[in-house]
Design an enzyme around this catalytic site. Structure first.
Site, mmCIF file in Angstrom:
data_model
loop_
_atom_site.group_PDB
_atom_site.id
_atom_site.type_symbol
_atom_site.label_atom_id
_atom_site.label_comp_id
_atom_site.label_asym_id
_atom_site.label_seq_id
_atom_site.Cartn_x
_atom_site.Cartn_y
_atom_site.Cartn_z
ATOM 1 C CD1 TRP A 158 40.184 49.726 48.802
ATOM 2 C CD2 TRP A 158 41.702 51.359 48.713
ATOM 3 N NE1 TRP A 158 41.339 49.249 49.390
ATOM 4 C CE2 TRP A 158 42.280 50.245 49.353
ATOM 5 C CE3 TRP A 158 42.485 52.517 48.547
ATOM 6 C CZ2 TRP A 158 43.604 50.244 49.823
ATOM 7 C CZ3 TRP A 158 43.793 52.516 49.013
ATOM 8 C CH2 TRP A 158 44.332 51.386 49.652
ATOM 9 C CG ASN A 159 44.580 50.967 44.424
ATOM 10 O OD1 ASN A 159 43.614 50.600 43.752
ATOM 11 N ND2 ASN A 159 45.772 50.444 44.287
ATOM 12 C CE LYS A 182 32.041 45.087 45.157
ATOM 13 N NZ LYS A 182 32.567 45.916 46.275
ATOM 14 N N PRO A 183 31.978 48.556 42.451
ATOM 15 C CG PRO A 183 31.171 50.699 42.986
ATOM 16 C CD PRO A 183 30.746 49.371 42.417
ATOM 17 N N GLY A 235 42.450 43.691 42.738
ATOM 18 C CA GLY A 235 42.401 43.707 44.201
ATOM 19 C C GLY A 235 43.438 42.744 44.750
ATOM 20 C CB SER A 236 43.833 41.293 48.081
ATOM 21 O OG SER A 236 42.563 40.706 48.238
ATOM 22 C CD GLU A 257 46.525 45.048 38.703
ATOM 23 O OE1 GLU A 257 47.273 44.589 39.604
ATOM 24 O OE2 GLU A 257 46.049 46.180 38.717
ATOM 25 C CG LEU A 258 45.201 38.898 41.488
ATOM 26 C CD1 LEU A 258 45.324 37.397 41.691
ATOM 27 C CD2 LEU A 258 43.825 39.387 41.907
ATOM 28 C CB CYS A 291 48.915 46.671 42.721
ATOM 29 S SG CYS A 291 48.236 47.414 41.257
ATOM 30 C CD GLU A 388 50.441 44.770 47.241
ATOM 31 O OE1 GLU A 388 49.548 43.936 47.490
ATOM 32 O OE2 GLU A 388 50.510 45.393 46.169
HETATM 33 P P1 ADP Z 1 41.875 45.646 49.253
HETATM 34 O O1 ADP Z 1 42.510 44.770 50.292
HETATM 35 O O2 ADP Z 1 42.825 46.424 48.450
HETATM 36 O O3 ADP Z 1 40.672 46.394 49.697
HETATM 37 P P2 ADP Z 1 40.224 43.629 48.184
HETATM 38 O O4 ADP Z 1 40.703 42.572 47.289
HETATM 39 O O5 ADP Z 1 39.793 43.263 49.557
HETATM 40 O O6 ADP Z 1 41.412 44.653 48.167
HETATM 41 O O7 ADP Z 1 39.048 44.487 47.551
HETATM 42 C C1 ADP Z 1 38.966 44.816 46.198
HETATM 43 C C2 ADP Z 1 37.538 44.662 45.754
HETATM 44 O O8 ADP Z 1 37.156 43.321 46.000
HETATM 45 C C3 ADP Z 1 36.509 45.515 46.475
HETATM 46 O O9 ADP Z 1 35.558 45.972 45.539
HETATM 47 C C4 ADP Z 1 35.882 44.559 47.466
HETATM 48 O O10 ADP Z 1 34.549 44.885 47.761
HETATM 49 C C5 ADP Z 1 35.919 43.281 46.684
HETATM 50 N N1 ADP Z 1 35.880 42.059 47.511
HETATM 51 C C6 ADP Z 1 36.394 41.847 48.737
HETATM 52 N N2 ADP Z 1 36.160 40.581 49.140
HETATM 53 C C7 ADP Z 1 35.489 39.965 48.140
HETATM 54 C C8 ADP Z 1 34.968 38.649 47.921
HETATM 55 N N3 ADP Z 1 35.094 37.684 48.827
HETATM 56 N N4 ADP Z 1 34.338 38.405 46.747
HETATM 57 C C9 ADP Z 1 34.234 39.357 45.808
HETATM 58 N N5 ADP Z 1 34.694 40.601 45.943
HETATM 59 C C10 ADP Z 1 35.323 40.915 47.092
#
Ligand code: ADP
Length: 489
Positions: A158-159, A182-183, A235-236, A257-258, A291, A388
């Site tokens: 989302w950032n 998948k946003p 994402g994370s 990209e984590l 990030c 972080e």
């Molecule tokens: P943040 O903590 O920055 O929101 P996330 O890694 O949780 O980062 O989310 C980034 C993306 O990953 C979002 O699109 C979210 O829907 C998706 N996401 C979160 N959990 C899962 C999962 N278990 N499997 C696949 N996608 C996921």
């Protein structure tokens, strides 16, 4: 419904599958909130596994045709997509401000940054060169061609609701792949608007699809399919590990990209004013929710007090408020969970001896606002040193020698971005080479652009986005060996 756009075709709440706007197969919807006000902005289609199946089937068909187009043909369409994004900067920025919260000027900057990937990869579509290899056997000819990976998926955060999509979809399409996006649940509107512009640009049905919905559900369905040959995720680190494990059964190619834990090192020979300005940009952009944000500011002992005082004086003047207010520099955090984490990091640091120089509290602009904060006397015993923060908090650590700074900077499982400030030329080489990071800023806090490779090492992931290397993530190498002996002679 509170979003006012001049181009109303960009306000989309349904999924975009096979070239059409459609509700989720199960009919589910999810309310989307404006983080600045808490107001519901839209009820967005909540896709499930059947929608993923539908999208994958469409992508397979679309990609089989798209892959045979010439680079020049792809370039024309991607350039048109870029132009349409640039024609709609204001409306796209409005969507980002509304669903993500960043200040309007930053949102417009993100759209231009997002568009830059489309233009860059439009040009790269014509440069997917192979190799001719001098043979070891004179009777053979060896060559390498590069071909599209196939149908790809992107799971985005989302950032940066726009840039994280174009940075993946741009090279995917340029390489001849199809892409299913998948946003984030928090920012589907920008993704859907980009898909509408892609449609208007002539991207064929099924080639670029956007499925809003739950990460866990859609992530599983995408990973399980053997037709998805590649997954790109931003994402994370925690979710990156899950996706890597889930991709094992189908041996998908991955770009991850984590998370990061960026050090920002200020040596005593640095230009302090420049370092302060850069630290503001590297720390407080997007309210600290990037990030590559400076997570730890390391300052050399002899200038520590001066830096801390001057830095805090600038930070306390940063205006907090909704992104829609032109004076705002620090918008809301994305969620209560994010705000709570920021609070926990500050409280933990204070309980371990950190001193608050400014901020250190919520702001009354709204539930999710936190004041830009500077903490001095930070130490490795604090959570903020290892996790972080993803918020507007700058902890200042003290170091004495170059070796100590490098050791502190590398003392993390992450390896995304690092920054350092020095005017000593030899030191610049030593430090840049010693930092265990995928990206290093020397005398600058802003390093991201479309022409340079973005990505991390260690637990910050794998793969590179942007630059000429970004295409490699979406292409396979094929080696062809030909025996040229004339057997009729
Ligand atoms: P943040 O903590 O920055 O929101 P996330 O890694 O949780 O980062 O989310 C980034 C993306 O990953 C979002 O699109 C979210 O829907 C998706 N996401 C979160 N959990 C899962 C999962 N278990 N499997 C696949 N996608 C996921």
């Amino acid at each position: 419904m509170t979003v006012h756009l001049s181009n109303t075709s960009l306000f989309r709440k349904d999924a975009f599958i096979n070239g059409t706007w459609c509700p989720a197969a199960g009919g589910a919807r999810r309310p989307l909130h404006n983080p600045a006000t808490g107001a519901v902005v839209a009820e967005v289609a909540e896709c499930g596994a059947p929608d993923v199946d539908h999208a994958i089937a469409a992508a397979v068909t679309a990609q089989a045709e798209w892959r045979n187009r010439t680079g020049a043909q792809l370039q024309v369409i991607l350039t048109r997509w870029h132009d349409l994004v640039m024609d709609n900067v204001d409306d796209l920025a409005t969507l980002i401000v509304t669903e993500q919260g960043k200040p309007r000027a930053e949102a417009a900057g993100e759209i231009r940054y997002a568009a830059s990937f489309l233009l860059w990869f439009a040009a790269e579509a014509m440069r997917a060169y192979g190799d001719v290899i001098p043979p070891t056997n004179p009777a053979t000819r060896l060559s390498v061609i590069r071909q599209p990976v196939g149908v790809c998926a992107a799971i985005t955060p989302w950032n940066f609701p726009a840039a994280m999509i174009t940075r993946k979809a741009g090279p995917a399409l340029a390489a001849g792949c199809a892409m299913i996006v998948k946003p984030s649940e928090d920012t589907p509107l920008t993704a859907l608007a980009l898909a509408e512009l892609a449609r208007q640009a002539g991207v064929p049905a099924g080639l670029l699809q956007v499925l809003p919905g739950d990460g866990v559900t859609l992530g599983k369905a995408l990973c399980a399919s053997p037709d998805i040959r590649k997954l790109s995720f931003t994402g994370s680190t925690q979710v990156g590990r899950i996706l890597m494990a889930q991709s094992a059964a189908t041996l998908k190619r991955l770009s991850l990209e984590l998370g990061g834990n960026a050090p920002f090192i200020v040596f005593d020979d640095a230009h302090i004013e420049q370092a302060i300005k850069s630290a503001i940009a590297a720390k407080y952009r997007n309210a600290g929710q990037t990030c590559v944000c400076a997570n730890r500011i390391l300052v050399q002992d002899s200038i520590y007090d001066e830096f801390a005082t001057r830095f805090a004086r600038v930070v306390e003047k940063l205006q907090v408020g909704p992104g829609s207010d032109p004076d705002s520099v620090i918008g809301p955090l994305i969620s209560a969970k994010a705000r709570d984490k920021v609070e926990e990091h500050v409280n933990d640091a204070v309980s371990h001896g950190a001193i608050i120089m400014c901020g250190g509290a919520r702001d009354n602009a709204g539930e999710l606002f936190y004041r830009p904060t500077v903490l001095r006397d930070a130490t490795p015993a604090m959570r903020i040193a290892h996790e972080e923060t993803f918020g507007p908090v700058a902890p200042l650590f003290r170091f004495h020698t170059e070796a100590e700074a490098i050791a502190m900077a590398n003392d993390t499982e992450y390896g995304l971005a690092a920054y350092f400030f020095t005017r000593d030329h030899a030191r610049a080489h030593r430090v840049a080479e010693a930092l265990e990071y995928g990206m290093v800023g020397h005398n600058t806090g802003l390093i991201s652009n479309e022409v340079a490779p973005f990505g991390g090492i260690k637990q910050s992931g794998m793969g590179r986005e942007g630059s000429r290397y970004g295409m490699d993530e979406y292409m396979e190498m094929k080696y062809i060996c030909t025996d040229i002996t004339d057997h009729t002679a």
